[in-house]
Design a protein around this motif. Sequence first.
Motif, PDB file in Angstrom:
ATOM      1  N   UNK A  50       0.863  -1.181   0.000  1.00  0.00           N
ATOM      2  CA  UNK A  50       0.000   0.000   0.000  1.00  0.00           C
ATOM      3  C   UNK A  50       0.894   1.223   0.000  1.00  0.00           C
ATOM      4  N   UNK A  51       0.401   2.303  -0.587  1.00  0.00           N
ATOM      5  CA  UNK A  51       1.242   3.502  -0.608  1.00  0.00           C
ATOM      6  C   UNK A  51       1.466   4.039   0.800  1.00  0.00           C
ATOM      7  N   UNK A  52       0.512   3.768   1.699  1.00  0.00           N
ATOM      8  CA  UNK A  52       0.626   4.251   3.063  1.00  0.00           C
ATOM      9  C   UNK A  52       1.579   3.479   3.945  1.00  0.00           C
ATOM     10  N   UNK A  53       2.041   2.321   3.509  1.00  0.00           N
ATOM     11  CA  UNK A  53       2.981   1.542   4.312  1.00  0.00           C
ATOM     12  C   UNK A  53       4.354   2.220   4.285  1.00  0.00           C
ATOM     13  N   UNK A  54       4.778   2.691   5.440  1.00  0.00           N
ATOM     14  CA  UNK A  54       6.073   3.379   5.558  1.00  0.00           C
ATOM     15  C   UNK A  54       6.202   4.518   4.554  1.00  0.00           C
ATOM     16  N   UNK A  55       5.086   5.235   4.358  1.00  0.00           N
ATOM     17  CA  UNK A  55       5.080   6.408   3.469  1.00  0.00           C
ATOM     18  C   UNK A  55       5.647   6.090   2.090  1.00  0.00           C
ATOM     19  N   UNK A  98      -8.458  13.216  -8.805  1.00  0.00           N
ATOM     20  CA  UNK A  98      -7.159  13.875  -8.642  1.00  0.00           C
ATOM     21  C   UNK A  98      -6.204  12.986  -7.856  1.00  0.00           C
ATOM     22  N   UNK A  99      -6.659  12.509  -6.697  1.00  0.00           N
ATOM     23  CA  UNK A  99      -5.746  11.757  -5.826  1.00  0.00           C
ATOM     24  C   UNK A  99      -5.460  10.356  -6.351  1.00  0.00           C
ATOM     25  N   UNK A 100      -6.476   9.631  -6.802  1.00  0.00           N
ATOM     26  CA  UNK A 100      -6.253   8.258  -7.263  1.00  0.00           C
ATOM     27  C   UNK A 100      -5.328   8.203  -8.470  1.00  0.00           C
ATOM     28  N   UNK A 101      -5.510   9.130  -9.409  1.00  0.00           N
ATOM     29  CA  UNK A 101      -4.662   9.132 -10.603  1.00  0.00           C
ATOM     30  C   UNK A 101      -3.200   9.328 -10.220  1.00  0.00           C
ATOM     31  N   UNK A 102      -2.960  10.253  -9.343  1.00  0.00           N
ATOM     32  CA  UNK A 102      -1.587  10.501  -8.913  1.00  0.00           C
ATOM     33  C   UNK A 102      -1.054   9.384  -8.023  1.00  0.00           C
ATOM     34  N   UNK A 103      -1.920   8.823  -7.201  1.00  0.00           N
ATOM     35  CA  UNK A 103      -1.499   7.737  -6.314  1.00  0.00           C
ATOM     36  C   UNK A 103      -1.063   6.512  -7.110  1.00  0.00           C
ATOM     37  N   UNK A 104      -1.821   6.173  -8.137  1.00  0.00           N
ATOM     38  CA  UNK A 104      -1.459   5.015  -8.963  1.00  0.00           C
ATOM     39  C   UNK A 104      -0.151   5.265  -9.694  1.00  0.00           C
ATOM     40  N   UNK A 105       0.003   6.440 -10.273  1.00  0.00           N
ATOM     41  CA  UNK A 105       1.255   6.748 -10.975  1.00  0.00           C
ATOM     42  C   UNK A 105       2.450   6.688 -10.022  1.00  0.00           C
ATOM     43  N   UNK A 106       2.263   7.183  -8.796  1.00  0.00           N
ATOM     44  CA  UNK A 106       3.356   7.165  -7.820  1.00  0.00           C
ATOM     45  C   UNK A 106       3.681   5.736  -7.397  1.00  0.00           C
ATOM     46  N   UNK A 107       2.648   4.897  -7.217  1.00  0.00           N
ATOM     47  CA  UNK A 107       2.880   3.500  -6.855  1.00  0.00           C
ATOM     48  C   UNK A 107       3.608   2.760  -7.967  1.00  0.00           C
ATOM     49  N   UNK A 108       3.213   3.004  -9.212  1.00  0.00           N
ATOM     50  CA  UNK A 108       3.888   2.358 -10.348  1.00  0.00           C
ATOM     51  C   UNK A 108       5.373   2.712 -10.370  1.00  0.00           C
ATOM     52  N   UNK A 109       5.674   3.961 -10.080  1.00  0.00           N
ATOM     53  CA  UNK A 109       7.081   4.399 -10.077  1.00  0.00           C
ATOM     54  C   UNK A 109       7.853   3.725  -8.951  1.00  0.00           C
ATOM     55  N   UNK A 110       7.261   3.690  -7.756  1.00  0.00           N
ATOM     56  CA  UNK A 110       7.957   3.071  -6.621  1.00  0.00           C
ATOM     57  C   UNK A 110       8.131   1.576  -6.827  1.00  0.00           C
ATOM     58  N   UNK A 111       7.141   0.936  -7.419  1.00  0.00           N
ATOM     59  CA  UNK A 111       7.187  -0.509  -7.640  1.00  0.00           C
ATOM     60  C   UNK A 111       8.042  -0.893  -8.850  1.00  0.00           C
TER      61      UNK A 111
END
Length: 342
Positions: free
Chosen positions: A59-64, A104-117
Amino acid sequence: MEYRQLGRSGFKVPVLTLGTGTFAGRGEFFGAWGSTDVAEATRLIDICLEHGLTMFDSADGYSAGGAEEVLGAAVKGRRDKVLISTKATFPMGDGPNDVGSSRYHLTRAVDASLKRLGTDYIDLFQLHAFDAVTPIEEVLSTLDDLVRAGKILYTGISNFSGWQVMKSLGLAEKYGFPRYVANQTYYSLIGRDYEWELMPLGLDQGIGAVVWSPLGWGRLTGKLRRGVPVPAESRLHKTADMGPPVEDEYLYRVVDALDEVAKETGKTIPQIALNWVLQRPTVSTVIIGARNEQQLRDNLGAVGWNLTKEQIAKLDAASETTPVYPYWHQRGTFQSRNPKPV
Protein backbone atom coordinates in the motif's frame (compact mmCIF):
# COMPACT_ATOMS: atom_id res chain seq x y z
CA MET A 1 0.57 -24.01 -3.52
CA GLU A 2 -3.15 -24.02 -4.23
CA TYR A 3 -4.55 -21.28 -6.49
CA ARG A 4 -8.11 -19.96 -6.29
CA GLN A 5 -10.28 -17.66 -8.39
CA LEU A 6 -10.32 -14.10 -7.09
CA GLY A 7 -14.02 -13.65 -6.61
CA ARG A 8 -16.10 -13.89 -9.76
CA SER A 9 -13.21 -13.14 -12.08
CA GLY A 10 -10.91 -15.13 -14.31
CA PHE A 11 -7.90 -14.16 -12.20
CA LYS A 12 -6.27 -16.88 -10.07
CA VAL A 13 -4.24 -16.08 -6.97
CA PRO A 14 -2.26 -18.25 -4.53
CA VAL A 15 -4.06 -19.00 -1.27
CA LEU A 16 -1.24 -17.27 0.59
CA THR A 17 -0.02 -13.74 -0.15
CA LEU A 18 2.99 -12.11 1.45
CA GLY A 19 2.17 -8.75 2.99
CA THR A 20 4.80 -6.01 2.94
CA GLY A 21 3.78 -4.05 6.03
CA THR A 22 7.12 -5.09 7.55
CA PHE A 23 9.13 -3.66 4.65
CA ALA A 24 11.13 -0.41 5.16
CA GLY A 25 9.93 0.28 8.72
CA ARG A 26 9.66 4.05 8.47
CA GLY A 27 8.04 5.81 11.42
CA GLU A 28 7.11 4.55 14.86
CA PHE A 29 4.05 2.55 13.79
CA PHE A 30 5.59 0.64 10.89
CA GLY A 31 8.94 0.46 12.65
CA ALA A 32 7.19 -1.67 15.28
CA TRP A 33 6.05 -4.04 12.52
CA GLY A 34 9.52 -4.58 11.12
CA SER A 35 12.26 -2.95 9.07
CA THR A 36 12.94 -5.41 6.26
CA ASP A 37 15.42 -3.95 3.79
CA VAL A 38 15.86 -4.84 0.11
CA ALA A 39 18.32 -7.69 0.76
CA GLU A 40 16.07 -9.29 3.37
CA ALA A 41 12.97 -8.77 1.23
CA THR A 42 14.72 -10.38 -1.73
CA ARG A 43 15.50 -13.44 0.39
CA LEU A 44 11.90 -13.69 1.64
CA ILE A 45 10.56 -13.41 -1.90
CA ASP A 46 13.01 -16.08 -3.06
CA ILE A 47 11.55 -18.44 -0.44
CA CYS A 48 8.00 -17.53 -1.40
CA LEU A 49 8.59 -18.25 -5.08
CA GLU A 50 10.22 -21.58 -4.20
CA HIS A 51 6.95 -22.55 -2.48
CA GLY A 52 4.66 -21.22 -5.21
CA LEU A 53 3.62 -18.08 -3.34
CA THR A 54 3.67 -15.48 -6.09
CA MET A 55 1.47 -12.66 -4.80
CA PHE A 56 2.73 -9.70 -2.78
CA ASP A 57 0.51 -7.07 -1.18
CA SER A 58 1.47 -3.50 -0.35
CA ALA A 59 0.00 0.00 0.00
CA ASP A 60 1.24 3.50 -0.61
CA GLY A 61 0.63 4.25 3.06
CA TYR A 62 2.98 1.54 4.31
CA SER A 63 6.07 3.38 5.56
CA ALA A 64 5.08 6.41 3.47
CA GLY A 65 5.72 4.53 0.23
CA GLY A 66 8.82 2.78 1.54
CA ALA A 67 7.25 -0.68 1.45
CA GLU A 68 6.45 -0.32 -2.25
CA GLU A 69 9.98 0.86 -2.94
CA VAL A 70 11.50 -2.16 -1.19
CA LEU A 71 9.09 -4.54 -2.91
CA GLY A 72 9.83 -3.02 -6.31
CA ALA A 73 13.57 -3.39 -5.81
CA ALA A 74 13.20 -6.96 -4.52
CA VAL A 75 11.19 -8.15 -7.56
CA LYS A 76 13.25 -6.24 -10.14
CA GLY A 77 14.05 -8.46 -13.11
CA ARG A 78 11.30 -10.97 -12.30
CA ARG A 79 8.11 -8.92 -12.58
CA ASP A 80 6.66 -11.57 -14.90
CA LYS A 81 6.93 -14.15 -12.11
CA VAL A 82 4.99 -12.21 -9.45
CA LEU A 83 1.57 -10.72 -8.84
CA ILE A 84 1.44 -7.33 -7.16
CA SER A 85 -1.47 -5.85 -5.25
CA THR A 86 -1.42 -2.45 -3.62
CA LYS A 87 -3.79 0.12 -2.18
CA ALA A 88 -4.43 3.85 -1.95
CA THR A 89 -6.82 6.30 -0.26
CA PHE A 90 -5.03 7.11 3.00
CA PRO A 91 -3.19 10.46 3.36
CA MET A 92 0.10 10.75 1.47
CA GLY A 93 0.79 14.40 2.24
CA ASP A 94 -0.55 17.48 4.00
CA GLY A 95 -2.42 18.96 1.05
CA PRO A 96 -6.23 18.90 0.79
CA ASN A 97 -6.05 16.62 -2.26
CA ASP A 98 -3.43 14.23 -0.87
CA VAL A 99 -6.07 11.89 0.55
CA GLY A 100 -9.22 10.07 -0.51
CA SER A 101 -10.53 8.52 -3.70
CA SER A 102 -11.01 11.58 -5.88
CA ARG A 103 -9.95 11.46 -9.51
CA TYR A 104 -7.16 13.88 -8.64
CA HIS A 105 -5.75 11.76 -5.83
CA LEU A 106 -6.25 8.26 -7.26
CA THR A 107 -4.66 9.13 -10.60
CA ARG A 108 -1.59 10.50 -8.91
CA ALA A 109 -1.50 7.74 -6.31
CA VAL A 110 -1.46 5.02 -8.96
CA ASP A 111 1.26 6.75 -10.97
CA ALA A 112 3.36 7.17 -7.82
CA SER A 113 2.88 3.50 -6.85
CA LEU A 114 3.89 2.36 -10.35
CA LYS A 115 7.08 4.40 -10.08
CA ARG A 116 7.96 3.07 -6.62
CA LEU A 117 7.19 -0.51 -7.64
CA GLY A 118 9.18 -0.21 -10.85
CA THR A 119 6.37 -1.58 -12.99
CA ASP A 120 3.91 -0.33 -15.58
CA TYR A 121 0.86 -2.18 -14.23
CA ILE A 122 -0.69 -3.33 -10.94
CA ASP A 123 -2.42 -6.71 -10.93
CA LEU A 124 -4.88 -5.83 -8.16
CA PHE A 125 -5.55 -2.27 -7.03
CA GLN A 126 -7.70 -1.74 -3.95
CA LEU A 127 -9.24 1.31 -2.30
CA HIS A 128 -7.83 1.28 1.23
CA ALA A 129 -10.97 2.80 2.75
CA PHE A 130 -14.34 4.24 1.75
CA ASP A 131 -14.36 7.92 0.84
CA ALA A 132 -17.80 9.31 1.67
CA VAL A 133 -16.85 12.79 0.43
CA THR A 134 -16.13 11.80 -3.17
CA PRO A 135 -19.09 10.69 -5.34
CA ILE A 136 -18.94 6.97 -6.03
CA GLU A 137 -19.46 7.64 -9.74
CA GLU A 138 -16.25 9.70 -9.77
CA VAL A 139 -14.34 6.91 -8.03
CA LEU A 140 -15.59 4.20 -10.38
CA SER A 141 -15.06 6.23 -13.55
CA THR A 142 -11.48 6.95 -12.46
CA LEU A 143 -10.82 3.26 -11.88
CA ASP A 144 -12.37 2.52 -15.26
CA ASP A 145 -9.96 4.96 -16.92
CA LEU A 146 -7.00 3.36 -15.10
CA VAL A 147 -8.09 -0.11 -16.23
CA ARG A 148 -8.51 1.05 -19.83
CA ALA A 149 -5.06 2.65 -19.67
CA GLY A 150 -3.61 -0.71 -18.61
CA LYS A 151 -2.27 0.66 -15.34
CA ILE A 152 -4.41 -1.67 -13.20
CA LEU A 153 -5.95 -5.01 -14.13
CA TYR A 154 -8.43 -5.80 -11.33
CA THR A 155 -10.07 -3.63 -8.68
CA GLY A 156 -11.06 -4.22 -5.10
CA ILE A 157 -11.89 -2.52 -1.84
CA SER A 158 -10.83 -2.70 1.78
CA ASN A 159 -12.51 -1.74 5.05
CA PHE A 160 -15.88 -0.98 3.42
CA SER A 161 -19.23 -1.66 5.05
CA GLY A 162 -21.80 -3.78 3.26
CA TRP A 163 -23.98 -0.92 1.97
CA GLN A 164 -20.93 0.88 0.61
CA VAL A 165 -19.90 -2.20 -1.37
CA MET A 166 -23.40 -2.81 -2.70
CA LYS A 167 -23.97 0.80 -3.74
CA SER A 168 -20.64 0.73 -5.58
CA LEU A 169 -21.53 -2.52 -7.33
CA GLY A 170 -24.93 -1.18 -8.32
CA LEU A 171 -23.45 1.94 -9.89
CA ALA A 172 -20.73 -0.11 -11.61
CA GLU A 173 -23.44 -2.23 -13.24
CA LYS A 174 -25.50 0.84 -14.16
CA TYR A 175 -22.64 2.59 -15.94
CA GLY A 176 -20.64 -0.41 -17.15
CA PHE A 177 -17.63 0.24 -14.91
CA PRO A 178 -15.39 -2.59 -13.64
CA ARG A 179 -16.89 -4.45 -10.67
CA TYR A 180 -14.87 -4.99 -7.53
CA VAL A 181 -13.73 -8.61 -7.36
CA ALA A 182 -11.78 -8.46 -4.08
CA ASN A 183 -12.45 -7.31 -0.54
CA GLN A 184 -9.32 -6.98 1.56
CA THR A 185 -10.87 -7.57 4.95
CA TYR A 186 -9.95 -8.27 8.54
CA TYR A 187 -10.86 -11.86 9.48
CA SER A 188 -9.45 -14.22 12.10
CA LEU A 189 -10.44 -16.69 14.78
CA ILE A 190 -10.69 -13.77 17.19
CA GLY A 191 -12.28 -11.39 14.68
CA ARG A 192 -15.26 -13.02 12.99
CA ASP A 193 -17.34 -9.93 12.26
CA TYR A 194 -16.71 -10.46 8.55
CA GLU A 195 -19.12 -13.41 8.67
CA TRP A 196 -22.12 -11.30 9.66
CA GLU A 197 -22.67 -9.28 6.48
CA LEU A 198 -19.62 -9.06 4.24
CA MET A 199 -19.23 -12.83 3.80
CA PRO A 200 -22.85 -13.35 2.66
CA LEU A 201 -22.39 -10.32 0.39
CA GLY A 202 -19.22 -11.85 -1.05
CA LEU A 203 -20.99 -15.12 -1.76
CA ASP A 204 -23.93 -13.38 -3.40
CA GLN A 205 -21.92 -10.87 -5.45
CA GLY A 206 -18.82 -12.91 -6.27
CA ILE A 207 -16.28 -10.92 -4.26
CA GLY A 208 -13.26 -12.83 -2.99
CA ALA A 209 -11.86 -12.15 0.45
CA VAL A 210 -8.23 -11.08 0.63
CA VAL A 211 -7.75 -11.55 4.36
CA TRP A 212 -5.53 -9.23 6.36
CA SER A 213 -4.26 -9.93 9.88
CA PRO A 214 -5.44 -13.58 9.97
CA LEU A 215 -3.51 -14.00 13.24
CA GLY A 216 -5.61 -11.36 14.97
CA TRP A 217 -3.13 -8.49 14.97
CA GLY A 218 -0.35 -10.82 16.08
CA ARG A 219 -2.26 -12.28 19.02
CA LEU A 220 -2.53 -15.85 17.67
CA THR A 221 1.15 -16.70 17.63
CA GLY A 222 0.97 -18.88 20.75
CA LYS A 223 2.98 -16.39 22.80
CA LEU A 224 0.00 -14.72 24.54
CA ARG A 225 -1.35 -16.84 27.40
CA ARG A 226 -3.03 -16.52 30.76
CA GLY A 227 -0.76 -15.18 33.46
CA VAL A 228 2.12 -14.57 31.05
CA PRO A 229 3.25 -11.00 30.24
CA VAL A 230 3.35 -9.88 26.63
CA PRO A 231 6.82 -10.79 25.28
CA ALA A 232 9.25 -7.89 25.22
CA GLU A 233 9.78 -8.26 21.45
CA SER A 234 6.04 -8.18 20.62
CA ARG A 235 4.85 -5.28 18.48
CA LEU A 236 1.66 -5.26 20.57
CA HIS A 237 3.43 -3.03 23.08
CA LYS A 238 3.28 -0.22 20.52
CA THR A 239 0.38 -1.19 18.24
CA ALA A 240 -2.27 -2.96 20.37
CA ASP A 241 -4.43 0.15 20.71
CA MET A 242 -4.34 0.72 16.92
CA GLY A 243 -5.67 -2.73 16.00
CA PRO A 244 -8.94 -4.59 16.50
CA PRO A 245 -9.91 -4.83 20.20
CA VAL A 246 -10.01 -8.28 21.81
CA GLU A 247 -11.04 -9.16 25.35
CA ASP A 248 -8.37 -11.15 27.19
CA GLU A 249 -10.62 -14.02 28.30
CA TYR A 250 -12.00 -14.47 24.80
CA LEU A 251 -8.46 -14.61 23.42
CA TYR A 252 -7.36 -17.16 26.01
CA ARG A 253 -10.40 -19.34 25.30
CA VAL A 254 -9.51 -19.46 21.62
CA VAL A 255 -5.83 -20.12 22.37
CA ASP A 256 -6.86 -23.03 24.63
CA ALA A 257 -8.77 -24.57 21.72
CA LEU A 258 -5.81 -23.95 19.40
CA ASP A 259 -3.56 -25.73 21.91
CA GLU A 260 -5.81 -28.79 21.81
CA VAL A 261 -5.81 -28.91 18.02
CA ALA A 262 -2.05 -28.34 17.95
CA LYS A 263 -1.54 -31.45 20.05
CA GLU A 264 -3.81 -33.44 17.72
CA THR A 265 -2.18 -32.28 14.49
CA GLY A 266 1.44 -31.63 15.40
CA LYS A 267 1.09 -28.19 13.77
CA THR A 268 1.91 -24.81 15.25
CA ILE A 269 -0.76 -22.44 16.55
CA PRO A 270 -0.23 -19.92 13.69
CA GLN A 271 -0.50 -22.72 11.12
CA ILE A 272 -3.79 -23.89 12.61
CA ALA A 273 -5.20 -20.36 12.80
CA LEU A 274 -4.27 -19.73 9.16
CA ASN A 275 -5.63 -23.07 7.98
CA TRP A 276 -8.96 -22.34 9.69
CA VAL A 277 -9.29 -19.07 7.75
CA LEU A 278 -8.33 -20.78 4.49
CA GLN A 279 -11.26 -23.17 4.82
CA ARG A 280 -13.88 -20.42 5.24
CA PRO A 281 -16.35 -19.42 2.48
CA THR A 282 -15.34 -16.64 0.03
CA VAL A 283 -11.66 -16.67 1.03
CA SER A 284 -9.45 -16.35 -2.04
CA THR A 285 -6.13 -15.59 -0.37
CA VAL A 286 -4.76 -14.91 3.10
CA ILE A 287 -2.08 -12.29 3.66
CA ILE A 288 0.75 -13.49 5.86
CA GLY A 289 3.41 -11.25 7.36
CA ALA A 290 6.95 -12.19 8.31
CA ARG A 291 9.75 -10.24 9.89
CA ASN A 292 12.23 -13.04 9.25
CA GLU A 293 12.74 -16.29 7.39
CA GLN A 294 11.66 -18.46 10.33
CA GLN A 295 8.25 -16.77 10.58
CA LEU A 296 7.76 -17.03 6.83
CA ARG A 297 8.54 -20.74 6.70
CA ASP A 298 6.21 -21.42 9.62
CA ASN A 299 3.37 -19.57 7.90
CA LEU A 300 4.00 -21.42 4.64
CA GLY A 301 3.34 -24.61 6.61
CA ALA A 302 -0.33 -23.65 6.86
CA VAL A 303 -1.06 -25.08 3.39
CA GLY A 304 -1.01 -28.60 1.97
CA TRP A 305 -3.25 -30.07 4.67
CA ASN A 306 -6.67 -29.40 6.19
CA LEU A 307 -8.20 -29.40 9.63
CA THR A 308 -10.88 -32.05 10.18
CA LYS A 309 -14.54 -31.12 10.53
CA GLU A 310 -14.32 -31.94 14.23
CA GLN A 311 -11.31 -29.68 14.72
CA ILE A 312 -13.01 -26.85 12.84
CA ALA A 313 -16.12 -27.29 15.00
CA LYS A 314 -13.97 -27.06 18.15
CA LEU A 315 -12.38 -23.82 16.98
CA ASP A 316 -15.74 -22.45 15.83
CA ALA A 317 -17.28 -23.08 19.24
CA ALA A 318 -14.40 -21.48 21.12
CA SER A 319 -14.45 -18.35 18.95
CA GLU A 320 -18.22 -17.93 18.58
CA THR A 321 -19.64 -14.55 19.59
CA THR A 322 -23.08 -12.98 19.48
CA PRO A 323 -23.51 -10.86 16.35
CA VAL A 324 -24.78 -7.31 16.53
CA TYR A 325 -28.37 -6.48 15.53
CA PRO A 326 -29.97 -7.36 13.12
CA TYR A 327 -27.78 -10.43 12.64
CA TRP A 328 -28.51 -12.04 15.99
CA HIS A 329 -32.20 -11.66 15.19
CA GLN A 330 -31.83 -13.14 11.71
CA ARG A 331 -29.85 -16.11 13.02
CA GLY A 332 -32.25 -16.68 15.87
CA THR A 333 -35.93 -16.20 15.17
CA PHE A 334 -35.57 -16.39 11.37
CA GLN A 335 -32.59 -18.69 10.93
CA SER A 336 -34.34 -20.94 8.42
CA ARG A 337 -34.36 -18.06 5.94
CA ASN A 338 -30.98 -16.63 6.96
CA PRO A 339 -28.60 -19.60 7.21
CA LYS A 340 -24.92 -19.19 7.99
CA PRO A 341 -22.64 -19.07 4.93
CA VAL A 342 -21.21 -22.43 3.93
